[in-house]
Write an enzyme that holds these catalytic residues in place. Structure first.
Site, PDB file in Angstrom:
ATOM      1  N   ASP A  82     -34.630  40.448 -34.823  1.00 25.08           N
ATOM      2  CA  ASP A  82     -35.284  39.851 -33.937  1.00 25.08           C
ATOM      3  C   ASP A  82     -34.567  41.614 -32.772  1.00 25.08           C
ATOM      4  O   ASP A  82     -34.026  42.275 -32.997  1.00 25.08           O
ATOM      5  CB  ASP A  82     -33.535  38.851 -33.065  1.00 25.08           C
ATOM      6  CG  ASP A  82     -34.404  38.560 -31.647  1.00 25.08           C
ATOM      7  OD1 ASP A  82     -35.301  38.476 -31.005  1.00 25.08           O
ATOM      8  OD2 ASP A  82     -32.762  38.182 -30.912  1.00 25.08           O
ATOM      9  N   ASP A 104     -39.889  45.106 -30.636  1.00 21.98           N
ATOM     10  CA  ASP A 104     -39.979  45.746 -29.236  1.00 21.98           C
ATOM     11  C   ASP A 104     -40.046  47.060 -28.576  1.00 21.98           C
ATOM     12  O   ASP A 104     -39.403  47.481 -28.543  1.00 21.98           O
ATOM     13  CB  ASP A 104     -38.284  44.735 -28.705  1.00 21.98           C
ATOM     14  CG  ASP A 104     -38.282  44.660 -27.226  1.00 21.98           C
ATOM     15  OD1 ASP A 104     -39.661  44.694 -26.504  1.00 21.98           O
ATOM     16  OD2 ASP A 104     -37.382  44.368 -26.611  1.00 21.98           O
TER      17      ASP A 104
HETATM   18 ZN    ZN Z   1     -35.210  38.430 -26.756  1.00 19.21          ZN
END
Ligand code: ZN
Length: 292
Positions: A82, A104
């Site tokens: 994540d 990300d």
């Molecule tokens: Zn998140």
């Protein structure tokens, strides 16, 4: 069951219009609670291990633990890094057998986000690992401030999303439509029209971060418009804390020699119940059977 990659676990969700919950693993209590809920609800599940939580987690031992639990569970499980932020951590996750990587690059300039995401996709493709990326910026951050609000200027742009997906060939896209990490400051207001436009413009599953604090109606609307993965963590840690708080002030429990064990057990039960409730809201209950 062997781990499924994100593309595989979300394809069934997209076809049958439900979302798979992605719940963060921070220790064995959380992991056991999520698996107990998933098995009991016969729900597919995504286990998230966040890069910002790695100072508290041994990624090698934890991924082995999750893979063993997945194998014994008989339910469809995807193991996802994540908010992968660095290439080094992504390489470690690949070596640890993760079946999905979220990169990300949302904090990067748009062009750099494309270049970096593409690099991650290239590496992951060689190992049959799926890649999720983020465009626009979801408010707050994993492990950041407790309360945050979404910045409308940072919402995912529809045209940019089309180009980004084409340029990077990612498997899933995390969108910023008014969702935010941590607790919502005030009542969240999602831009469903924008989500609808993104969903019509691109043909890969969409991901909603910041699931804690949204209403049932919010979840159902987002699922209706292409959200297939919902990240949920703050709600789990909140019920864990409430459970500990209740037990620690319980004078009767303090008399028992196994006080700590009881406290852990109660905490696990509380997390499990919250996860099961989310699975019901996401319509993923009894969907394990749809995976061959
Ligand atoms: Zn998140």
């Amino acid at each position: 069951m062997a781990l499924l990659n994100l593309k595989e676990i979300l394809a069934v969700a997209a076809q049958h219009r439900f979302a798979v919950g992605a719940f963060n693993a921070i220790d064995s209590n959380f992991i056991d609670a999520v698996f107990d809920a998933a098995i009991e609800q016969q729900s597919p599940v995504i286990i998230n291990v966040a890069e910002v939580h790695l100072p508290y987690i041994d990624i090698y031992a934890t991924s082995d633990y999750i893979k063993k639990k997945a194998e014994l569970s008989g339910i469809p499980v995807c193991l996802n890094l994540d908010h992968g932020l660095t290439f080094k951590t992504i390489e470690t996750a690949v070596a640890c057998g993760f079946s999905s990587i979220m990169f990300d690059g949302s904090h990067l300039p748009y062009e750099d986000n494309i270049i970096q995401t593409r690099k991650v996709v290239e590496l992951c493709r060689q190992h049959n690992i799926s890649v999720e990326a983020e465009l626009g910026a979801v408010g707050g951050d994993e492990g950041g401030a407790l309360e945050s609000t979404a910045d409308t200027a940072l919402y995912t742009d529809v045209e940019q999303a089309v180009e980004f997906v084409k340029e990077t060939r990612i498997d899933a896209l995390a969108v910023a439509i008014g969702n935010t990490h941590g607790k919502y400051k005030g009542i969240p207001k999602l831009d469903i029209t924008r989500l609808q436009q993104i969903n019509q413009a691109i043909n890969i599953p969409l991901v909603l971060h910041g699931g804690s604090g949204l209403s049932v109606a919010d979840f159902h609307q987002t699922i209706e418009h292409g959200i297939c993965k919902i990240n949920f963590f703050t709600g789990m840690s909140q019920v864990a804390l409430s459970s500990i708080e209740a037990d620690i002030t319980n004078a009767n429990l303090a008399q028992k020699y196994n006080y700590y064990l009881i406290m852990m057990e109660n905490m696990q039960k509380a997390i499990k119940q919250t996860v099961a409730e989310q699975m019901a809201i996401f319509h993923s209950v009894e969907k394990a059977k749809l995976y061959g």
